[in-house]
Design a protein around this motif. Structure first.
Motif, mmCIF file in Angstrom:
data_model
loop_
_atom_site.group_PDB
_atom_site.id
_atom_site.type_symbol
_atom_site.label_atom_id
_atom_site.label_comp_id
_atom_site.label_asym_id
_atom_site.label_seq_id
_atom_site.Cartn_x
_atom_site.Cartn_y
_atom_site.Cartn_z
ATOM 1 N N THR A 24 0.836 -1.194 0.000
ATOM 2 C CA THR A 24 0.000 0.000 0.000
ATOM 3 C C THR A 24 0.877 1.254 0.000
ATOM 4 O O THR A 24 2.094 1.190 0.237
ATOM 5 C CB THR A 24 -0.906 0.041 1.241
ATOM 6 N N LEU A 25 0.249 2.393 -0.267
ATOM 7 C CA LEU A 25 0.976 3.659 -0.235
ATOM 8 C C LEU A 25 1.588 3.890 1.145
ATOM 9 O O LEU A 25 2.741 4.325 1.264
ATOM 10 C CB LEU A 25 0.039 4.821 -0.594
ATOM 11 N N ARG A 26 0.825 3.611 2.186
ATOM 12 C CA ARG A 26 1.332 3.819 3.542
ATOM 13 C C ARG A 26 2.510 2.899 3.855
ATOM 14 O O ARG A 26 3.480 3.313 4.506
ATOM 15 C CB ARG A 26 0.215 3.605 4.560
ATOM 16 N N GLU A 27 2.405 1.676 3.395
ATOM 17 C CA GLU A 27 3.502 0.729 3.653
ATOM 18 C C GLU A 27 4.776 1.165 2.938
ATOM 19 O O GLU A 27 5.870 1.116 3.512
ATOM 20 C CB GLU A 27 3.086 -0.673 3.211
ATOM 21 N N LEU A 28 4.637 1.590 1.694
ATOM 22 C CA LEU A 28 5.810 2.053 0.954
ATOM 23 C C LEU A 28 6.378 3.317 1.593
ATOM 24 O O LEU A 28 7.610 3.480 1.694
ATOM 25 C CB LEU A 28 5.455 2.316 -0.508
ATOM 26 N N ALA A 29 5.504 4.211 2.046
ATOM 27 C CA ALA A 29 5.956 5.435 2.710
ATOM 28 C C ALA A 29 6.799 5.105 3.932
ATOM 29 O O ALA A 29 7.846 5.722 4.171
ATOM 30 C CB ALA A 29 4.755 6.287 3.097
ATOM 31 N N SER A 30 6.360 4.116 4.688
ATOM 32 C CA SER A 30 7.116 3.704 5.880
ATOM 33 C C SER A 30 8.463 3.095 5.501
ATOM 34 O O SER A 30 9.476 3.319 6.172
ATOM 35 C CB SER A 30 6.290 2.697 6.687
ATOM 36 N N MET A 31 8.478 2.364 4.395
ATOM 37 C CA MET A 31 9.707 1.684 3.953
ATOM 38 C C MET A 31 10.787 2.667 3.512
ATOM 39 O O MET A 31 11.978 2.418 3.697
ATOM 40 C CB MET A 31 9.379 0.721 2.807
ATOM 41 N N ILE A 32 10.379 3.797 2.929
ATOM 42 C CA ILE A 32 11.385 4.738 2.406
ATOM 43 C C ILE A 32 11.431 6.052 3.187
ATOM 44 O O ILE A 32 12.162 6.973 2.829
ATOM 45 C CB ILE A 32 11.145 5.039 0.906
ATOM 46 N N GLY A 33 10.647 6.123 4.272
ATOM 47 C CA GLY A 33 10.699 7.307 5.110
ATOM 48 C C GLY A 33 10.082 8.550 4.505
ATOM 49 O O GLY A 33 10.553 9.664 4.742
ATOM 50 N N ARG A 34 9.011 8.393 3.739
ATOM 51 C CA ARG A 34 8.316 9.534 3.138
ATOM 52 C C ARG A 34 6.834 9.475 3.502
ATOM 53 O O ARG A 34 6.360 8.496 4.094
ATOM 54 C CB ARG A 34 8.472 9.536 1.611
ATOM 55 N N HIS A 35 6.089 10.497 3.110
ATOM 56 C CA HIS A 35 4.655 10.544 3.394
ATOM 57 C C HIS A 35 3.893 9.876 2.249
ATOM 58 O O HIS A 35 4.268 10.000 1.081
ATOM 59 C CB HIS A 35 4.199 11.992 3.556
ATOM 60 N N SER A 36 2.795 9.183 2.578
ATOM 61 C CA SER A 36 2.017 8.478 1.551
ATOM 62 C C SER A 36 1.448 9.436 0.507
ATOM 63 O O SER A 36 1.344 9.098 -0.672
ATOM 64 C CB SER A 36 0.884 7.680 2.200
ATOM 65 N N GLY A 37 1.066 10.657 0.940
ATOM 66 C CA GLY A 37 0.548 11.643 -0.015
ATOM 67 C C GLY A 37 1.584 12.038 -1.043
ATOM 68 O O GLY A 37 1.270 12.279 -2.217
ATOM 69 N N GLU A 38 2.848 12.097 -0.613
ATOM 70 C CA GLU A 38 3.928 12.443 -1.531
ATOM 71 C C GLU A 38 4.117 11.346 -2.577
ATOM 72 O O GLU A 38 4.291 11.629 -3.765
ATOM 73 C CB GLU A 38 5.220 12.654 -0.749
ATOM 74 N N ILE A 39 4.029 10.104 -2.129
ATOM 75 C CA ILE A 39 4.170 8.979 -3.063
ATOM 76 C C ILE A 39 3.012 8.974 -4.057
ATOM 77 O O ILE A 39 3.201 8.722 -5.248
ATOM 78 C CB ILE A 39 4.233 7.641 -2.297
#
Length: 282
Positions: A24-39
């Motif tokens: 998910t967007l949130r999971e990827l955000a956590s993996m790379i240290g960014r915000h899900s909205g940015e992704i």
């Protein structure tokens, strides 16, 4: 920020990889240290991506090898035109971007001097083109399905407006057989009956006009830069710079002046259809 063809293709590729991985967007955000909205904005080509950031995302998703290189390559010069696709991977990436541009467009204007525009082709006509064009038989059903599927942009509940400016030669060039052409012309009449579709014929007697230089499609959108697509046997070109797009917008204005009105165009198409129907088995 204006969305460019390469930027759109890059976002599509990243979204596809992420979904294939079940992330998910949130999971990827956590993996790379960014915000899900940015992704999300990266995937929608609303924010630019550096090759380094793309590499970070792909590494986090476990992508490597040839696919890694193909996607990272999209990040280089993603803002700079033109985008000429010559290799199969490039053409597949470009097609993905083109389909998304079509689906989110407000107006598609197709200029076609010799063949029916792709979004107005019926199955028999498509198959005849691909068979005669040397497409491997095993690939034809998939390619037909993709082309017919793209028609959804102009046939769905809230369709994109479509203007087709076709040369009179399109009506007389027999593709496949008289039977195939008769069905294709019938299909043109049916499509023109849709309130969002306008079909106009550029007659032989109009003299020189810009369509004689070759077919092209202009795609306008509220949330992306207008783009122009040109295609030949070996490559596809997408343009989005203002000067380039303006030249094709001016060409369309000239063609609209040279073309028959919609009523006379359909009358001409109907006349050719009736002659084909009468003699299609001869």
């Amino acid at each position: 920020m204006a969305t460019t063809p390469k930027g759109r293709a890059l976002g599509i590729a990243l979204r596809k990889v992420r979904k294939e991985c079940g992330i998910t967007l949130r999971e990827l955000a956590s993996m790379i240290g960014r915000h899900s909205g940015e992704i999300s904005r990266w995937e929608n080509a609303e924010r630019p991506l550096t090759p380094e950031r793309v590499a970070q995302i792909l590494t986090a998703l476990g992508v490597n090898g040839e696919r890694f290189q193909e996607i990272v390559a999209l990040a280089y010069d993603s803002k700079n035109p033109p985008w000429v696709a010559t290799t199969l991977p490039e053409r597949e990436q470009q097609l993905s971007a083109l389909i998304e541009f079509e689906q989110t467009a407000t107006l598609i204007t197709a200029v076609a001097p010799l063949l029916v525009p792709g979004l107005l082709q019926d199955r028999g006509y498509i198959q005849a083109i691909m068979s005669a064009g040397g497409v491997p038989p095993s690939e034809i059903p998939t390619r037909i399905a993709i082309r017919v599927g793209r028609r959804d942009a102009i046939t769905r509940a809230q369709p994109v407006r479509f203007v087709g400016l076709i040369g009179e030669a399109v009506l007389h060039q027999v593709v496949g057989s008289r039977k195939v052409m008769a069905q294709q012309l019938r299909h043109l009449g049916e499509m023109n009956g849709r309130p969002n579709v306008s079909l106009r014929v550029i007659p032989y007697k109009s003299g020189w006009h810009p369509a004689l230089e070759g077919a092209f499609t202009l795609i306008d959108s509220d949330n992306a830069t207008p783009i122009v697509q040109l295609e030949n046997r070996r490559s596809t070109l997408l343009l989005h710079e203002e000067d380039d797009v303006s030249a094709y917008q001016e060409a369309i204005e000239q063609l609209q002046s040279a073309a028959l009105n919609e009523h006379d165009s359909i009358k001409l198409i109907s006349g050719v259809f009736e002659r084909l129907e009468k003699n299609r088995d001869t």
